[in-house]
Design an enzyme around this catalytic site. Structure first.
Site, PDB file in Angstrom:
ATOM      1  N   HIS A 154     -22.558   6.042   4.718  1.00  0.00           N
ATOM      2  CA  HIS A 154     -22.162   6.502   3.382  1.00  0.00           C
ATOM      3  C   HIS A 154     -20.940   5.732   2.880  1.00  0.00           C
ATOM      4  O   HIS A 154     -20.926   5.213   1.759  1.00  0.00           O
ATOM      5  CB  HIS A 154     -21.858   8.004   3.445  1.00  0.00           C
ATOM      6  CG  HIS A 154     -21.338   8.579   2.167  1.00  0.00           C
ATOM      7  ND1 HIS A 154     -22.093   9.381   1.340  1.00  0.00           N
ATOM      8  CD2 HIS A 154     -20.121   8.473   1.551  1.00  0.00           C
ATOM      9  CE1 HIS A 154     -21.379   9.732   0.283  1.00  0.00           C
ATOM     10  NE2 HIS A 154     -20.171   9.202   0.406  1.00  0.00           N
ATOM     11  N   GLU A 155     -19.901   5.640   3.713  1.00  0.00           N
ATOM     12  CA  GLU A 155     -18.665   4.970   3.282  1.00  0.00           C
ATOM     13  C   GLU A 155     -18.886   3.473   3.084  1.00  0.00           C
ATOM     14  O   GLU A 155     -18.275   2.859   2.205  1.00  0.00           O
ATOM     15  CB  GLU A 155     -17.540   5.232   4.283  1.00  0.00           C
ATOM     16  CG  GLU A 155     -17.195   6.696   4.472  1.00  0.00           C
ATOM     17  CD  GLU A 155     -16.849   7.395   3.167  1.00  0.00           C
ATOM     18  OE1 GLU A 155     -16.304   6.737   2.249  1.00  0.00           O
ATOM     19  OE2 GLU A 155     -17.114   8.603   3.050  1.00  0.00           O
ATOM     20  N   HIS A 158     -19.941   2.834  -0.341  1.00  0.00           N
ATOM     21  CA  HIS A 158     -18.836   2.742  -1.306  1.00  0.00           C
ATOM     22  C   HIS A 158     -18.194   1.360  -1.283  1.00  0.00           C
ATOM     23  O   HIS A 158     -17.864   0.801  -2.338  1.00  0.00           O
ATOM     24  CB  HIS A 158     -17.776   3.798  -0.993  1.00  0.00           C
ATOM     25  CG  HIS A 158     -18.165   5.191  -1.393  1.00  0.00           C
ATOM     26  ND1 HIS A 158     -18.709   5.500  -2.615  1.00  0.00           N
ATOM     27  CD2 HIS A 158     -18.064   6.370  -0.724  1.00  0.00           C
ATOM     28  CE1 HIS A 158     -18.930   6.802  -2.687  1.00  0.00           C
ATOM     29  NE2 HIS A 158     -18.555   7.356  -1.546  1.00  0.00           N
ATOM     30  N   HIS A 164     -21.033   8.003  -6.007  1.00  0.00           N
ATOM     31  CA  HIS A 164     -21.775   9.149  -5.506  1.00  0.00           C
ATOM     32  C   HIS A 164     -23.018   9.409  -6.347  1.00  0.00           C
ATOM     33  O   HIS A 164     -23.025   9.189  -7.561  1.00  0.00           O
ATOM     34  CB  HIS A 164     -20.887  10.397  -5.504  1.00  0.00           C
ATOM     35  CG  HIS A 164     -19.938  10.430  -4.358  1.00  0.00           C
ATOM     36  ND1 HIS A 164     -18.685  10.999  -4.427  1.00  0.00           N
ATOM     37  CD2 HIS A 164     -20.048   9.958  -3.090  1.00  0.00           C
ATOM     38  CE1 HIS A 164     -18.072  10.882  -3.273  1.00  0.00           C
ATOM     39  NE2 HIS A 164     -18.881  10.248  -2.447  1.00  0.00           N
TER      40      HIS A 164
END
Length: 435
Positions: A154-155, A158, A164
């Protein structure tokens, strides 16, 4: 606010997602957003080959498996986009992954707060950093603890420029998804990364299911160089937290982590690990809680809303059962143990505990009650056992709480691996490292 989630501000994520969906539906190219968010400008990398570096990792996780988690997380994105990643041997690297304690010079609002809450945050291109809470209880399998692979992937999203997603089952949802058997990336994740970097030039999109990433502890065989003792499963539970613990009538300890168990004899000698299904057929691959009842001499295991009961290695007729619906037992209990003064099993879940009738597996009347009844025992403990010395020992992460059942209060605390020799972690090098 204590619900585990990503610490990246998502104030504009829904707006950008809506613009992208409208553009895709109309056949237009989505408009690039250049508004300031999270201390820098969003955007993308202007190259397709990126390097990364794992700066550090939690002390209780083997380095080789953590590196595999990181590589798999980057591969997840490269399989569906035009990006290629490789691990840099040192500085400089485009993307750096670091574990921190508390305030780490990102501002007071971004300080890590221990277990729960914001587990991690990252910076959009081209700062190239992702930070993880070093005080969180990280896991490399589908047992207890926060799944490091899901949070890492997930990170990394980014750091590649993804905001998101409002799609519930998306990896880029602000609340980290659970790693099930379905695909890790949703259609929205794939569209988002391809919007920035295009489709993979080397062939079709390779969508990977979550079941491939359930147990990174088993991936170590793919590395050529053996690591130090922390990668040795024979003492692995000593270097980390465990999922559950119980003790039988012969004072043999059973310690459970992932799909394995260890037996520690009364003299403190540990043997194992062995697969769970070797002794208890039909158990799931991981457990939430386990207990041995002195009342009927049977083992009880709990996972999700189901429970298993064994006499030795024989599963009782009618099991497994859906105990959460038939007996009002909590789903995903934190721990279970047999409490001699009550002559019953006790289950803990969050701030409450439940007294359970073994024969009917029903919660006794007037329960659940608050954990405050236990005089200093923490919520969300891993497990508990009544030691032959008469005290009940509660465990959470690397800590223990010694509970006096007569005074109904905690009388001592400490770190279990170096201080409680009867747990089988008496090696001098290990005690020094954990202490």
């Amino acid at each position: 606010m204590t619900f585990p989630r990503c610490g990246v501000n998502d104030a504009e994520s829904h707006v950008s997602w809506k613009e992208r969906m409208v553009a895709l539906a109309s056949g237009q190219k989505p408009r690039r957003r250049r508004k300031k968010r999270y201390l820098h400008q969003t955007g993308k990398w202007y190259k397709r080959h990126l390097t990364y570096r794992l700066v550090n990792w939690p002390w209780y996780l083997p380095q080789q498996q953590v590196r595999l988690v990181v590589k798999a997380a980057f591969d997840l994105w490269s399989n569906v986009s035009g990006l290629v990643f490789w691990e840099a041997s040192g500085d400089p690297a485009d993307i750096r992954l670091t574990f921190f304690h508390g305030d780490h010079n990102d501002g007071a609002d971004n300080a890590f707060d221990g277990p729960g809450g914001a587990l991690a945050h990252a910076f959009f291109p081209r700062r190239g950093e992702a930070h993880f809470d070093n005080d969180e209880r990280w896991s490399l399998d589908s047992g207890k603890g926060r799944n490091l692979f899901v949070v890492m992937a997930h990170e990394i999203g980014h750091t590649l420029g993804l905001e998101h997603s409002p799609v519930h089952n998306a990896l880029m949802s602000p609340y980290y998804k659970k790693l099930g058997k379905d695909f890790v990336l949703s259609w929205d994740d794939i569209l988002a990364i391809q919007n920035l970097y295009g489709k993979p030039p080397r062939g079709p999109v390779v969508q990977l299911p979550g079941k491939l990433f359930a147990r990174f502890q088993d991936w170590s065989q793919h590395l050529d160089a053996p690591e130090r003792q922390e990668s040795n499963l024979s003492s692995h539970y000593c270097w980390s937290f465990f999922d559950a613990i119980t003790i039988d009538l012969k004072d043999n300890l059973y310690i459970f982590k992932g799909g394995y168990y260890w037996i520690v004899s009364k003299g403190g000698k540990a043997t194992g690990p062995r697969p769970l299904q070797e002794l208890w057929p039909r158990l799931p691959s991981t457990l939430d809680a386990a207990a041995f009842s002195e009342e009927d001499g049977k083992f009880y295991f709990f996972k999700g809303g189901r429970c298993w009961r064994y006499k030795g290695s024989s599963l009782d007729v009618g099991f497994p059962q859906k105990c959460s619906s038939t007996g009002r037992l909590p789903r995903h209990p934190d721990m279970a143990f047999y409490f001699q003064p009550l002559h019953h099993l006790v289950l803990f879940k969050g701030p409450k505990y439940y007294v359970v009738n073994e024969e009917s597996l029903q919660v006794e009347p007037y329960y659940p009650r608050s954990v405050r009844d236990w005089g200093g025992v923490p919520a969300m403990a891993n497990g508990a056992v009544t030691h032959p010395d008469g005290f009940v020992y509660f465990f959470r992460s690397d800590q223990f709480w010694k509970f006096d059942p007569e005074r109904l209060q905690v009388v001592a605390t400490g770190k279990w691996a170096p201080q409680l020799r009867w747990l089988g972690c008496q090696e001098a090098e290990l005690n020094q490292a954990v202490g």
